[in-house]
Design a protein around this motif. Structure first.
Motif: not given
Length: 260
Positions: A77-89, A110-115, A156-164
């Motif tokens: 997950n560290l080698v991918h760009p930071l996520c801008s939209i995240v879903e969790f449940d 969101y969309k890529t389905r990357r866990i 936290q390290p995988f998500i943008k500070p202003d993500a949805l």
């Protein structure tokens, strides 16, 4: 074949596997197959005859490979760009009996389905079986609040500070989201009735705002045998459930969604 070497200076021997994570493993040649089988809905007891080993060997492989898979998942997950939209449940399952339920909190991009990560937490029984659970097994601590905090700290390290961040309307979600992601926007959606085909994860009818997450949950149900809806494969120890999910999540990110 593993080669051994002898140092003429220190008079000590070593091999190709000395610095390998598989060190001291007697059947390391089956590790890759075990990893693939665990990620494809195969049970431990079926795996043993397929690989011509004892079922205890398979159980030890799960215990060995699980932590390695979780570390590899974080590195991937560290080698991918930071996520801008995240879903969790949360997804609910149980250990040994339905009187001892377990929650699996999952976060996906969101969309890529990357866990991005997951956390397994014990929880008390609800509804009609709550009284029976307390009578038979006593009070059961709810570990879900701490599990959510642990998950958020890990991702936290995988998500943008202003993500949805998207979730359902669980009242326990806003506080930890605000604590770990103070600059992120949180959108909560009302839970909807599930379709029969999705067995509780995929929702029926119109557009599902949490489709990426629910589809990932359905994939877990389809590929992890102890999460099957109608199955006699059950989890005896939540730590082994965590190991099993880690193997699937790594396979999901590096193989399944990469084939799209």
């Amino acid at each position: 074949m593993i080669k051994r070497f002898f140092c003429l200076t220190c008079k000590r021997s070593f091999s190709d596997a000395t610095e390998d994570s598989d060190k001291n493993q007697k059947k390391r040649q089956i590790n890759l197959l075990v990893y693939r089988f665990f990620s494809s809905g195969v049970s431990q007891r079926r795996m043993a005859p397929l690989l011509n080993v004892n079922v205890k060997t398979i159980a030890r492989k799960l215990k060995f490979l699980g932590p390695l898979a979780k570390r590899a998942l974080n590195l991937n997950n560290l080698v991918h760009p930071l996520c801008s939209i995240v879903e969790f449940d949360d997804l609910e399952t149980f250990e040994h009996t339905k009187l001892k339920p377990v929650s699996v909190t999952l976060a996906v991009e969101y969309k890529t389905r990357r866990i991005l990560g997951f956390e397994v937490s014990r929880m008390p029984a609800k509804g009609l079986i709550a009284a029976l659970s307390r009578k038979k097994y006593g009070f059961r601590k709810d570990e879900r609040p701490q599990g959510i905090k642990t998950l958020f700290k890990d991702i936290q390290p995988f998500i943008k500070p202003d993500a949805l961040i998207k979730s359902d309307q669980n009242p326990s979600y806003p506080k930890p989201i605000k604590s770990f992601f103070p600059n992120c926007q949180h959108k909560a959606y009302k839970s909807r009735k599930a379709c029969i085909v999705g067995q509780g994860e995929l929702k029926e009818g119109r557009f599902d705002p949490l489709f990426t997450l629910n589809h990932s949950f359905a994939m877990l149900r389809a590929n992890i045998n102890r999460l099957f809806r109608r199955s006699w494969n059950t989890t005896k120890d939540p730590l082994r459930l965590e190991d099993h999910i880690a193997l699937y999540c790594l396979y999901h990110n590096t193989v399944i969604i990469q084939k799209k």
